[in-house]
Design a protein around this motif. Sequence first.
Motif, PDB file in Angstrom:
ATOM      1  N   ASP A  83      52.072 -65.249 -55.306  1.00 55.14           N
ATOM      2  CA  ASP A  83      51.979 -63.841 -54.903  1.00 55.14           C
ATOM      3  C   ASP A  83      52.360 -63.710 -53.435  1.00 55.14           C
ATOM      4  N   ARG A  84      51.942 -64.690 -52.647  1.00 51.87           N
ATOM      5  CA  ARG A  84      52.180 -64.679 -51.208  1.00 51.87           C
ATOM      6  C   ARG A  84      52.035 -66.107 -50.687  1.00 51.87           C
ATOM      7  N   ARG A  85      52.818 -66.412 -49.700  1.00 52.57           N
ATOM      8  CA  ARG A  85      52.712 -67.765 -49.131  1.00 52.57           C
ATOM      9  C   ARG A  85      52.570 -67.614 -47.626  1.00 52.57           C
ATOM     10  N   ARG A  86      51.600 -68.312 -47.064  1.00 47.07           N
ATOM     11  CA  ARG A  86      51.418 -68.261 -45.606  1.00 47.07           C
ATOM     12  C   ARG A  86      51.467 -69.684 -45.069  1.00 47.07           C
ATOM     13  N   SER A 104      57.895 -66.555 -52.971  1.00 52.43           N
ATOM     14  CA  SER A 104      57.338 -65.481 -53.802  1.00 52.43           C
ATOM     15  C   SER A 104      57.925 -65.502 -55.208  1.00 52.43           C
ATOM     16  N   TYR A 139      59.025 -55.396 -53.963  1.00 48.80           N
ATOM     17  CA  TYR A 139      57.779 -56.140 -53.757  1.00 48.80           C
ATOM     18  C   TYR A 139      56.901 -56.063 -54.991  1.00 48.80           C
ATOM     19  N   ASN A 143      53.887 -57.809 -54.840  1.00 52.86           N
ATOM     20  CA  ASN A 143      52.518 -57.985 -54.347  1.00 52.86           C
ATOM     21  C   ASN A 143      52.034 -56.798 -53.518  1.00 52.86           C
ATOM     22  N   GLU A 144      52.829 -55.735 -53.447  1.00 51.96           N
ATOM     23  CA  GLU A 144      52.371 -54.561 -52.691  1.00 51.96           C
ATOM     24  C   GLU A 144      52.607 -53.324 -53.525  1.00 51.96           C
TER      25      GLU A 144
END
Length: 600
Positions: A26-29, A67, A113, A115-116
């Motif tokens: 969903d998201r990678r940081r 993503s 997007y 995830n938003e």
Amino acid sequence: MLKSHNCGELRKENVGQTVTLAGWVDRRRDHGGLIFIDLRDREGIVQVAFNPEVSKSCHKVASQMRSEFVVWASGEVAKRPPGTENLKLSTGEVEVIAHDAKILNPSKTPPFYINEDVEVEENLRLKYRYLDLRRAVMRENMILRHQVVKFIRDFFDADGFIEIETPILIKSTPEGARDYLVPSRVHAGKFYALPQSPQQLKQLLMVAGMEKYYQIARCFRDEDTRADRQPEFTQLDLEMSFVEDEDILSLLERLFIALVKTIKPDTKVMESFSRFSYNDVMNQYGTDKPDLRFGLELKDLSDIAAQSSFDIFTSAVAGGGKVKGIRAPGCAAYSRKQLDDLNQLARSCGAGGLVTIALGESKGGSLDELTPDMVHSVAAKFLTLEQIKAMAERMEASTGDLLLIVAGDAKTVNISLGAMRQEIGQRLKLADPNTLAFAYIKNFPLLRKNEETGYWESEHHPFTRPWDEDESLLDTAPEKVRSKHYDMICNGFEIGGGSLRIHTATLQRKIFQLLGYTDDDIEERFGHMLEAFEYGAPPHGGIALGIDRIVMLLAGRETIREVIAFPKTQSALDLTFNAPAPVTEEQLAELHILLREEEE
Ligand code: ASP
């Protein structure tokens, strides 16, 4: 299974367990040393931490994740360090410390997007519906739809109904739209029609002694795209034998109250649904599907208006018409432009115009305070202050309100004020989004005259039973015959309708004749129904409700496309498959079809 748990189900209680997960990134940081992946599957999101000190190779795999990649990870559930919990996530107190990970399949960068919850152009969403459905809101809509349908099935099962599937390839059955036709290969020149509803089939099931039938049924109607319709849609279709209309209405009242309480417990729903007659609802609200979450009913001012010296009012009343109005609370200070827009709306509904009377600046004051200089209206000089006050009083207005008045024939007055009421309701946000206001409308007319052809047409469909006491009027004044039809409405939408049915061949034939069918037509199109009615058809009735609309209302969405997995566009296109599409010459030949040149 590739996974031991769903992402969304991990909690404090799982701390210390080794789990395997699979889903989408969903998201990678990337925090330099540490990489965090929000891993998503249908049940939710959990944070997976990749620490090079735990596993170098695993951290390397994570550094390649992007993503929407499909990934697999295994690791230990740990409590997140104090201060790093994420209260927005149901799994936000924990994270999974990955020991092992694999990329199962990479993904191109999605066109929007996932995830938003940002606004995305709808055609793009429809083209990539499989990506759109990954978004949380859409996933929730699909789950809600499943829950609603399951609830309905359980409810009817417990009530002794049986679900029976009916065919999709049948013959034309009139519901007022065009049919979708399917050419027959085996029988050259002949066509099946897709059902506009299972109407005749469910009636035949009653003749067959099934007594309590329901079906989650797909229906097909080739309509010019208006409002929020789909060429194919889903109905809760039901039919019962040996019933009166109230048996059906109270059954559905029970269903909906239980459904909302179970599935949307925070939503307000009335304990019993109001019943309106068609005439009353038109007079009170100017539409047969009013939004009942707010008042602002239409008030008849004809008696007061007739006393005035305002020609528009007096001539309308003298000509047998009406003068009616509603109040727009606190809108006395509307600008020229705002008033023009309302006027335009009234005209678009056929009204000659809209008369507005503004009742001074200060809001909410008693009408006793009203003085002539507070009143602003082109009609002011033709009305006495007493007449203005009397009208305002009837509309339950106070100072600061704007009175909206239309004069003309009763139907146009009702329709234009109905539109005005809806508009004011929207502008002032009068409808509580957390309420579902269901009601039934009854006593519709059975027939209406088609002014162009001169023939009678069914107000609903030709199988609707007239009131017993009105049957004799079929010969003398068909327009006066009331029908045993009922509609269910909710928050300004018609969500379904049904009726008690004709169950004798004699009356059914008579109705077809009134509708202008020749004996040959009747035989060819409806012979099977008339014949069935001669083999002991029980009295019966039913209803059909739009599942798409119901789910839309429960989901608080604006269009039914939001609650249909693969809807078509407003112009009936499927953008995922690009349908409709041309077919090959061979296919056409097999179907005995020669395409005509499209006329310019
Ligand atoms: N067949 C009707 C419809 O689809 C409903 C009914 O009369 O049961 O609207």
